[in-house]
Design an enzyme around this catalytic site. Structure first.
Site, mmCIF file in Angstrom:
data_model
loop_
_atom_site.group_PDB
_atom_site.id
_atom_site.type_symbol
_atom_site.label_atom_id
_atom_site.label_comp_id
_atom_site.label_asym_id
_atom_site.label_seq_id
_atom_site.Cartn_x
_atom_site.Cartn_y
_atom_site.Cartn_z
ATOM 1 N N HIS A 364 0.830 -1.209 0.000
ATOM 2 C CA HIS A 364 0.000 0.000 0.000
ATOM 3 C C HIS A 364 0.862 1.257 0.000
ATOM 4 C CE1 HIS A 364 -4.123 -1.684 1.446
ATOM 5 N NE2 HIS A 364 -4.016 -1.653 0.141
ATOM 6 N N ARG A 471 -7.563 -3.906 -16.216
ATOM 7 C CA ARG A 471 -7.429 -5.090 -15.365
ATOM 8 C C ARG A 471 -8.752 -5.331 -14.635
ATOM 9 N NH1 ARG A 471 -3.031 -1.663 -14.348
ATOM 10 N NH2 ARG A 471 -1.013 -2.404 -15.165
ATOM 11 N N ARG A 507 -9.237 -6.933 -20.271
ATOM 12 C CA ARG A 507 -8.720 -8.297 -20.096
ATOM 13 C C ARG A 507 -9.685 -9.073 -19.209
ATOM 14 N NH1 ARG A 507 -2.985 -8.641 -17.352
ATOM 15 N NH2 ARG A 507 -4.200 -8.044 -15.521
ATOM 16 N N GLU A 605 2.040 -13.878 -23.295
ATOM 17 C CA GLU A 605 2.798 -13.675 -22.052
ATOM 18 C C GLU A 605 3.530 -14.923 -21.578
ATOM 19 O OE1 GLU A 605 0.033 -12.504 -18.966
ATOM 20 O OE2 GLU A 605 -1.606 -13.500 -20.012
ATOM 21 N N ASN A 628 5.716 -7.801 -18.979
ATOM 22 C CA ASN A 628 6.210 -8.112 -17.634
ATOM 23 C C ASN A 628 6.230 -9.614 -17.379
ATOM 24 O OD1 ASN A 628 6.312 -5.369 -17.344
ATOM 25 N ND2 ASN A 628 4.605 -5.214 -15.925
ATOM 26 N N ASP A 629 5.087 -10.266 -17.610
ATOM 27 C CA ASP A 629 5.031 -11.713 -17.394
ATOM 28 C C ASP A 629 5.913 -12.459 -18.387
ATOM 29 O OD1 ASP A 629 3.558 -12.007 -15.139
ATOM 30 O OD2 ASP A 629 1.670 -12.492 -16.118
ATOM 31 N N ARG A 639 10.543 -10.541 -10.546
ATOM 32 C CA ARG A 639 11.055 -9.172 -10.437
ATOM 33 C C ARG A 639 10.730 -8.529 -9.099
ATOM 34 N NH1 ARG A 639 7.158 -5.169 -12.792
ATOM 35 N NH2 ARG A 639 5.139 -6.198 -12.776
ATOM 36 N N CYS A 676 2.067 -4.124 -23.803
ATOM 37 C CA CYS A 676 1.742 -3.465 -22.535
ATOM 38 C C CYS A 676 2.693 -3.976 -21.463
ATOM 39 C CB CYS A 676 0.290 -3.713 -22.136
ATOM 40 S SG CYS A 676 -0.137 -5.434 -21.841
#
Length: 759
Positions: A364, A471, A507, A605, A628-629, A639, A676
């Site tokens: 957070h 998302r 998605r 991905e 990223n994935d 990561r 992305c």
């Protein structure tokens, strides 16, 4: 041997400070291996010497007084070679160095084993015997195993402040760098301010009988009310710096304290006759364990929030709570575990950066930092808190590094980078309404990734051309159950309406791996290779069909919906999903809704999708590379794990080859492809992707203007030539060197690309 090893490790883990740890190691090794001497030398990084820090069998007065050079003696030899040195007659060895006053004259045999943590030699563990003999394989293996296991404990003991500084000498080496993971981007220079919890949950006895239950319960409720007030005030202090959606994180804290949650469980235990402090700690411990066992990275981080709340309530119960501390302007707040409520205690405008030893990009505090534009590094596990207090630090949120004790040359470099970044941000403001067109008139489409409404507002402010990734799992996480079709449709309609007529790519539910729902727990040994993404939704068509109908219902009359399917690994998965989408369209049309068939795409991905890109492209309307994935799967690197985060790079040749293969295969069927993820929002990555042939990049809103700026000062021809050169090399460092050299040769502003012109 294994039983002995476990016992020693357990004792070391429970030791209170570094001195106790070192003493335990030397005494237990001597006792269990039945040797005459066990000594431990730690490396002083400032003096570049090995200092005797503990011994059982030699002169104890020599502790802290005698030392060896970096390559001096058998100890220096073991450290420099980074391997065990096993000698039957050490004193006759060419490298032996006699230390007067140590009392080792009569000891012949010696085994020296380096203690290594994250490729750095922290010290050397030594055993000696009077008789002339080589230590056997079992003894050597035991010492090597022990050294490997205690290395992390020693590093953390030094870092946590139980001794004066990262290195026992109390000194921080020049240009020291401490590694973590990226929490929020940006660079800042400031003075370290150590933030510590107000109470220690571990120090409280869990059970203690009471006779006056009412008084105990009243004391707890009073403490609870005080914490509610503290958190409300913390949220108010940050109100000017946050949007309403981000301030809602403090409401999450307050919700945890309600009667049906943490507060109620503590009261129940008090009424059973246990004291308030113990009841609180018992409940907090249970919550922590529950969250820590979750595979989802975001939910796992909630253990930190629970722990923070527990410490705050306990501090009021113990009546040691103090008023918020005023910190000076330019403070870099550092701590073992920095939380939003801690940040709320300070004047936010005085904080220039945050560093937390624990936590990840899902914490957070990292989410708030990104919202407030405060450079943040998380998971800096080896940060020497006490040694850094009051010292000047450089926090690099782009790389996840923290620097200390810089030379004037390095310090001036970072100060210039801070100023350059301020000027760059200011200069980007006038690009909002301008197109992303290269100097040779090639148009790129820049879209954004969204999940929260705050993302949407920022995206509009920055002139985004649509949404490349919405998302949908984010709203699912805000419910205590699967949201209904109408509830989902209302959320999706809001996204589609705000961006209309620009396209919004939604998605489908992507849970599992690093994301799970509290009402659908997924426990697996290897979640990233398990039940996730499209695999879950195809196994639960009752959930999938509801979501598909909600998306389609929300799109009526707007017609800017695009549906994207995650974690596709085979053609059959795509075909099954397409069948369910068309079934949903027909059902809604039968109900009288005018549904326009949306474009259907696939996220690339995983490696399987890379090698099936051509076949997938023939079966769908568009492809989107989830960088990223994909990078994590190709490199086998998490990561968010600070131990291996340095290995994660989208510029790795294998990753670049995958990107190039995907676009080349998609061109065969004229299927549009976007990217992305972080590489799309990285200036160098964006130019390379453009040069490969990608025409749409989807990124976080904060990166949009920066990417637009570099595209507008670059030509497509240059990008294509750059790609041609980097695709011929096999090492990431060479890729970076080529990029830097070519940008510099072309007269481009390296600062816009986040590249430093000097080392």
């Amino acid at each position: 041997m294994l039983t002995i090893l476990r016992k020693i490790i357990q004792e070391v883990s429970n030791a209170g400070n570094l001195d106790a740890i070192l003493h335990l190691i030397t005494s237990r090794v001597k006792q269990n291996l039945e040797v005459d001497v066990c000594s431990l030398f730690l490396f002083d990084f400032e003096e570049r010497r090995y200092v005797l820090m503990s011994t059982d069998g030699l002169n104890k007065r020599a502790i802290g007084q005698v030392s060896l050079g970096e390559t001096e003696g058998i100890v220096g030899l073991a450290g420099s070679r980074e391997e065990p040195i096993n000698l039957e007659d050490a004193q006759n060895h060419a490298e032996f160095h006699y230390l007067p006053g140590l009392g080792e004259d009569k000891f012949k045999s010696m085994l020296a084993v380096p203690i290594i943590h994250q490729r750095k030699v922290l010290g050397v563990l030594v055993i000696q015997n009077i008789d002339t003999r080589k230590f056997n394989e079992s003894e050597e293996a035991f010492l090597v195993t022990l050294s490997a296991q205690i290395a992390g404990t020693i590093a953390q003991a030094e870092a946590s402040g139980v001794v004066e500084g990262k290195h026992f000498s109390g000194q921080i080496a020049f240009n020291s760098r401490f590694d973590g993971v990226r929490g929020a981007s940006g660079i800042a220079v400031g003075i370290a301010y150590v933030c510590t919890p107000s109470a220690d949950l571990k120090s409280v006895s869990l059970t203690k009988a009471i006779t006056d239950i009412d008084t105990e319960e009243q004391a707890f409720m009073k403490a609870l009310d005080a914490v509610r007030e503290d958190i409300s005030k913390a949220g108010e202090r940050l109100a000017d710096a946050l949007r309403p959606e981000e301030r809602a994180l403090f409401d999450v804290y307050l919700g945890m304290l309600e009667d049906h949650a943490l507060g109620g469980e503590v009261v129940k235990r008090i009424r059973e006759g246990n004291w308030a402090q113990g009841s609180l700690c018992e409940v907090i411990k249970g919550y922590e364990q529950h969250f820590n066992e979750m595979e989802d990275a975001y939910l796992r981080e909630r253990a930190s929030d629970i722990r923070d709340l527990g410490q705050r309530v306990l501090s009021h119960l113990q009546k040691n709570h103090s008023a918020p501390t005023e910190i000076p302007y330019g403070a870099v707040v550092i701590g073992e575990e920095v939380n939003p409520s801690m940040l709320g205690e300070f004047q936010a405008r005085n904080v220039v950066a945050l560093v937390s030893m624990q936590g990840s990009a899902n914490s957070h505090i990292a989410i708030l930092s990104r919202a407030m534009g405060i450079p943040t590094v998380m998971g800096a596990v080896d940060l020497p808190l006490r040694a850094l207090e009051g010292k000047e630090l450089v926090v690099d949120g782009y790389s996840g590094h923290v620097y200390a004790n810089l030379t004037d040359e390095k310090r001036n470099l970072f100060l210039q980078l801070v100023e350059d970044e301020k000027l760059l941000v200011k200069g980007l403001e006038n690009l909002k309404d301008k197109p992303a067109i290269t100097t040779d008139n090639h148009k790129m489409s820049l879209v954004v990734n969204t999940g929260l409404m705050s993302d949407v507002v920022r995206s509009q402010d920055l002139g985004a051309e649509g949404v490349g990734l919405y998302r949908t799992e984010v709203p699912f996480m805000t419910f205590g159950r699967f949201p209904s079709e109408i509830e989902q449709a209302e959320i999706y309609r809001q996204q589609l309406s705000i961006f209309a007529p620009h396209p919004v790519t939604m998605r489908t539910l992507d849970i599992g791996g690093d994301k799970s729902l509290p009402y659908l727990p997924i426990v697996e040994d290897n979640p990233f290779l398990g039940w996730r993404g499209i695999r879950i939704t195809l196994d639960h068509p009752e959930v999938f069909l509801v979501q598909l109908r909600a998306m389609l219902r929300a799109s009526e009359g707007l017609n800017n919906l695009k549906i994207m399917l995650p974690m596709i690994t085979s053609i059959s998965e795509l075909q099954t999903a397409k069948y369910l989408i068309h079934r949903s369209i027909n059902e809604l049309r039968e109900d009288g809704l005018e549904i326009v068939e949306p474009e259907i795409g696939v996220m690339i991905e995983v490696p399987a999708a890379v090698y099936q890109a051509h076949h997938l492209a023939k079966e769908c309307d568009f492809l989107s590379v989830g960088s990223n994935d994909l990078t994590q799967y190709i490199l086998a690197v998490d990561r968010n794990n600070p131990r291996v985060a340095e290995l994660y790079s989208s510029l790795h040749p294998a990753v670049l080859m995958s990107f190039k293969h995907i676009i080349d295969q998609a061109k065969l069927t004229n299927t549009p492809v976007s990217v992305c993820g972080e590489i799309a929002g990285d200036p160098v990555g964006a130019i390379l992707l453009m040069g490969m042939g990608y025409q749409k990049l989807s990124m976080n809103a904060a990166s949009l203007l920066k990417i637009k700026a570099v595209i507008r000062e670059t030509s497509l021809t240059f990008a294509q030539q750059l790609v041609e050169k980097v695709m011929k090399v096999d090492d990431e460092s060479i890729v970076q060197a080529i990029v830097k050299a070519e940008l510099k040769r072309s007269g481009m502003n390296l600062k816009h690309f986040g590249i430093r012109d000097s080392n």
